[in-house]
Scaffold this motif. Structure first.
Motif: not given
Length: 442
Positions: A294-307
């Motif tokens: 779950l942590t990695f799934k959330v991290y990857r999605v948040s990475m897109l938004v952050t970029l």
């Protein structure tokens, strides 16, 4: 009517809904903070803004340094099925008040020594401001309890009401022509006091003060808390050490420029804070493999938004900062651009850290944060005298990159996470869109 049984009846928002409402609150808080910052910066200028920042930062800084990891421990154990929530909360409340008094004593001795370059009036005000330290620690306990209970309506209310109160009181100061560094410091510190007391009373009435097994609860909280305490201290120092060293090494005007840049760069933190406030309690109730997945799934999605958000803010930085704060803050533009990169990387690192925090291994995060804090302190002391506030920003950026690399190595070596798992995939976007559709249709 606000009562609406907030503590009794929970509306089922779902994890994504909780993230979305927390993100909306974060955006509101950021917007109000930027607005109040603009008013103060334009009225007081860089030097006055620096004095004001120096006076109000100590209560929170010292309070967060003395949490003993209790807020994280409270979230972790209150989510466990065998946890006695009432005993845990009341015990944490008592411990937080004691630690707050310790913060006052330490601050009273430290501030006069560290703020030698400031006027006696500024130093005296900074010392008196320490009286809110116990309430600052208590606020972190209340936030942890509300997160554990998934009371995100009340959790967000507790966070945005004080900043709205500050804006209203600041408006009164502007209307009456009383905008000074001292009065503005008061309107920053005061609004959090009544809301903290009110939330505490509601939770105490709900759980009752006469709880059994307080000693057992204290042992549990300290057992986890001590292991995660380094994370709290390192995180607090990482957030304040640059400002503290700027206070001690440079002029109030330099601090004013730096604080404005730092405050505006926090736009990316609205994403990270919204996610981790829901992710940590949610993942704490899962098995290790599920929590990390779950942590990695959330991290990857948040990475897109952050970029996307980070790139947009970076491009409009010169126009945005000068438009908001005025020409006197032009020198803050390069600092702001560096800090945008730093905030983005640090936000993603903290999201990844939740995988360790939620699986009962806060010591891993503690070691990483303490190590990078040491690097940061060394770099700050080297670069600030040479490059001024730009050196402080560069030091934070280097430290954030090192922290991300260490977390990456730990996951790949210890948990056998493949490098491709750190990269966003089409399936992640499909998952996110599905969650949004489910949320909208519920």
């Amino acid at each position: 009517m606000l009562k609406i049984h907030i503590l009794k009846n929970k509306r089922s928002w779902g994890s994504l809904g909780n993230v979305m409402q927390t993100f909306a609150s974060n955006v509101l808080i950021l917007g109000v903070n930027v607005l109040t910052g603009i008013i103060i910066a334009r009225t007081l200028g860089p030097e006055g803004r620096g004095e004001q920042a120096a006076m109000i930062m100590w209560p929170q800084f010292l309070a967060y340094c003395l949490t003993l990891g209790i807020p994280s421990a409270l979230v972790y154990y209150m989510k466990k099925k065998d946890g006695n929530q009432g005993s845990l909360y009341i015990t944490a409340l008592i411990m937080s008040l004691i630690l707050g008094c310790v913060a006052i004593a330490i601050g009273a001795a430290l501030i006069p020594f560290w703020m030698k370059e400031y006027s006696p009036e500024v130093i005296e005000f900074a010392v008196w401001a320490l009286v809110v330290s116990p309430l600052a620690i208590l606020g972190t306990i209340n936030i942890a309890a509300l997160q554990s209970r998934e009371e995100y309506l009340l959790y967000n209310f507790m966070r945005y009401i004080p900043v709205l109160g500050t804006l209203i009181l600041l408006g009164v100061l502007v209307a009456t022509g009383n905008v000074t560094s001292f009065y503005t410091s008061i309107v920053y510190l005061f609004p959090a006091i009544p809301i903290t007391i009110w939330i505490t009373i509601k939770l105490v009435l709900h759980y009752k003060m006469k709880q059994r097994n307080k000693l057992k609860s204290a042992k549990k909280l300290l057992s986890y808390g001590v292991r995660s305490y380094g994370t709290d201290v390192a995180g607090t120092f990482s957030g304040y050490i640059d400002q503290i060293l700027v206070v001690g090494l440079l002029s109030p005007a330099s601090l004013g420029l730096y604080v404005v840049s730092l405050s505006l760069s926090k736009i990316l933190n609205t994403i990270q804070t919204a996610i981790t406030s829901v992710l940590f309690p949610k993942a704490s109730g899962l098995q290790q493999a599920e929590a990390i997945r779950l942590t990695f799934k959330v991290y990857r999605v948040s990475m897109l938004v952050t970029l996307l958000v980070g790139a947009s803010v970076f491009l409009i930085a010169p126009y945005l900062l000068i438009l908001l704060y005025g020409q006197s803050f032009t020198d803050a533009v390069p600092i702001f651009r560096i800090l945008i990169f730093q905030t983005g990387i640090a936000s993603l690192s903290w999201i990844l850290s939740q995988g360790f925090m939620s699986t009962g291994k806060p010591g891993v995060v503690t070691i990483i944060r303490v190590s990078t804090l040491g690097i940061n302190i060394v770099l700050l002391n080297i670069l600030i005298p040479i490059l001024g506030i730009e050196g402080a920003a560069i030091s934070l950026l280097i430290t954030s990159v090192v922290e991300f690399i260490l977390i990456f190595l730990l996951y790949t070596l210890k948990h056998h996470i493949k490098p491709r798992d750190f990269i966003l995939t089409k399936m992640d976007i499909v998952w996110l869109l599905q969650r949004i559709r489910i949320q909208l249709s519920s």
